[in-house]
Design a protein around this motif. Sequence first.
Motif, PDB file in Angstrom:
ATOM      1  N   LYS A  63       0.834  -1.208   0.000  1.00 43.14           N
ATOM      2  CA  LYS A  63       0.000   0.000   0.000  1.00 43.14           C
ATOM      3  C   LYS A  63       0.867   1.256   0.000  1.00 43.14           C
ATOM      4  O   LYS A  63       0.566   2.225  -0.693  1.00 43.14           O
ATOM      5  CB  LYS A  63      -0.936   0.010   1.215  1.00 43.14           C
ATOM      6  CG  LYS A  63      -2.127  -0.908   1.067  1.00 43.14           C
ATOM      7  CD  LYS A  63      -3.048  -0.791   2.264  1.00 43.14           C
ATOM      8  CE  LYS A  63      -4.272  -1.660   2.113  1.00 43.14           C
ATOM      9  NZ  LYS A  63      -5.169  -1.560   3.266  1.00 43.14           N
ATOM     10  N   ARG A  64       1.942   1.240   0.785  1.00 45.88           N
ATOM     11  CA  ARG A  64       2.863   2.383   0.808  1.00 45.88           C
ATOM     12  C   ARG A  64       3.499   2.599  -0.566  1.00 45.88           C
ATOM     13  O   ARG A  64       3.597   3.732  -1.048  1.00 45.88           O
ATOM     14  CB  ARG A  64       3.948   2.179   1.854  1.00 45.88           C
ATOM     15  CG  ARG A  64       3.491   2.446   3.254  1.00 45.88           C
ATOM     16  CD  ARG A  64       4.646   2.354   4.221  1.00 45.88           C
ATOM     17  NE  ARG A  64       4.163   2.460   5.587  1.00 45.88           N
ATOM     18  CZ  ARG A  64       4.693   1.832   6.616  1.00 45.88           C
ATOM     19  NH1 ARG A  64       5.747   1.047   6.443  1.00 45.88           N
ATOM     20  NH2 ARG A  64       4.207   1.978   7.821  1.00 45.88           N
ATOM     21  N   ARG A  65       3.944   1.508  -1.180  1.00 43.46           N
ATOM     22  CA  ARG A  65       4.558   1.615  -2.513  1.00 43.46           C
ATOM     23  C   ARG A  65       3.561   2.201  -3.519  1.00 43.46           C
ATOM     24  O   ARG A  65       3.914   3.052  -4.331  1.00 43.46           O
ATOM     25  CB  ARG A  65       5.033   0.241  -3.001  1.00 43.46           C
ATOM     26  CG  ARG A  65       6.378  -0.141  -2.470  1.00 43.46           C
ATOM     27  CD  ARG A  65       6.895  -1.422  -3.146  1.00 43.46           C
ATOM     28  NE  ARG A  65       7.520  -2.198  -2.093  1.00 43.46           N
ATOM     29  CZ  ARG A  65       7.218  -3.426  -1.748  1.00 43.46           C
ATOM     30  NH1 ARG A  65       6.288  -4.085  -2.394  1.00 43.46           N
ATOM     31  NH2 ARG A  65       7.838  -4.038  -0.767  1.00 43.46           N
ATOM     32  N   ALA A  66       2.319   1.739  -3.454  1.00 47.35           N
ATOM     33  CA  ALA A  66       1.297   2.232  -4.382  1.00 47.35           C
ATOM     34  C   ALA A  66       1.057   3.721  -4.169  1.00 47.35           C
ATOM     35  O   ALA A  66       0.937   4.496  -5.138  1.00 47.35           O
ATOM     36  CB  ALA A  66       0.001   1.453  -4.204  1.00 47.35           C
ATOM     37  N   ALA A  67       0.988   4.166  -2.919  1.00 51.60           N
ATOM     38  CA  ALA A  67       0.774   5.586  -2.625  1.00 51.60           C
ATOM     39  C   ALA A  67       1.950   6.425  -3.123  1.00 51.60           C
ATOM     40  O   ALA A  67       1.758   7.513  -3.685  1.00 51.60           O
ATOM     41  CB  ALA A  67       0.564   5.787  -1.130  1.00 51.60           C
ATOM     42  N   GLN A  68       3.170   5.926  -2.944  1.00 52.96           N
ATOM     43  CA  GLN A  68       4.342   6.655  -3.414  1.00 52.96           C
ATOM     44  C   GLN A  68       4.352   6.747  -4.939  1.00 52.96           C
ATOM     45  O   GLN A  68       4.693   7.787  -5.507  1.00 52.96           O
ATOM     46  CB  GLN A  68       5.622   5.983  -2.911  1.00 52.96           C
ATOM     47  CG  GLN A  68       5.855   6.178  -1.424  1.00 52.96           C
ATOM     48  CD  GLN A  68       7.008   5.333  -0.903  1.00 52.96           C
ATOM     49  OE1 GLN A  68       7.521   4.457  -1.582  1.00 52.96           O
ATOM     50  NE2 GLN A  68       7.411   5.602   0.337  1.00 52.96           N
TER      51      GLN A  68
END
Length: 189
Positions: A141-146
């Motif tokens: 999820k963090r990677r997708a947001a970044q």
Amino acid sequence: MPGKCKFQESWLAKDIYKEWLVKDGQDIHFARCRACSKSIKLQTMGEAALTSHAGGAGHKAAVRKLVEGTSRALSQRLHSSSSEAEDGGHHSARHDSMDLSRLKHQQRTEALDHQQQQMKIMEWENRMKVLAWEQELVREKRRAAQQKKKAFRMKKAYYKAKLKRMGEEVQLSSSSSSDEEEKTSDLTG
């Protein structure tokens, strides 16, 4: 016939099985190993399941212990005084059966304890797997947001450059850029 195999009473008379094989009192598709305190599923393999179990190193060691313990107990009883044997012959037979029932009860208790320990271990392993999956999900999820943030910045720069080439100076309103930044920050949080 596969899937239909049941316990056969004739197996109890065979030399290879008679020291350790016991009929499971609850299910005709299972047998019990007295030495290992384990259930053996007969339903699909039948007698082959017994020979397979008997070939295991752990089973062989357990049978040796069982035989040694039984022979030791018998030799102790044989060495008891002759007067006890004469006076309590009937009593010792009853005592032997009580010892065997205690031994069976102790083996069942130990088997249940072992099963409970194995269940606890499996439960903890499953919990650890779930935690690892949850951590990986958070990372994704963090990677997708970044990536979304980066795409927005690139898109903004692209259109800014395009407008500049067309000869128009771009003045972004502070409210529109802050709205977009809020959206991206909500995704990362």
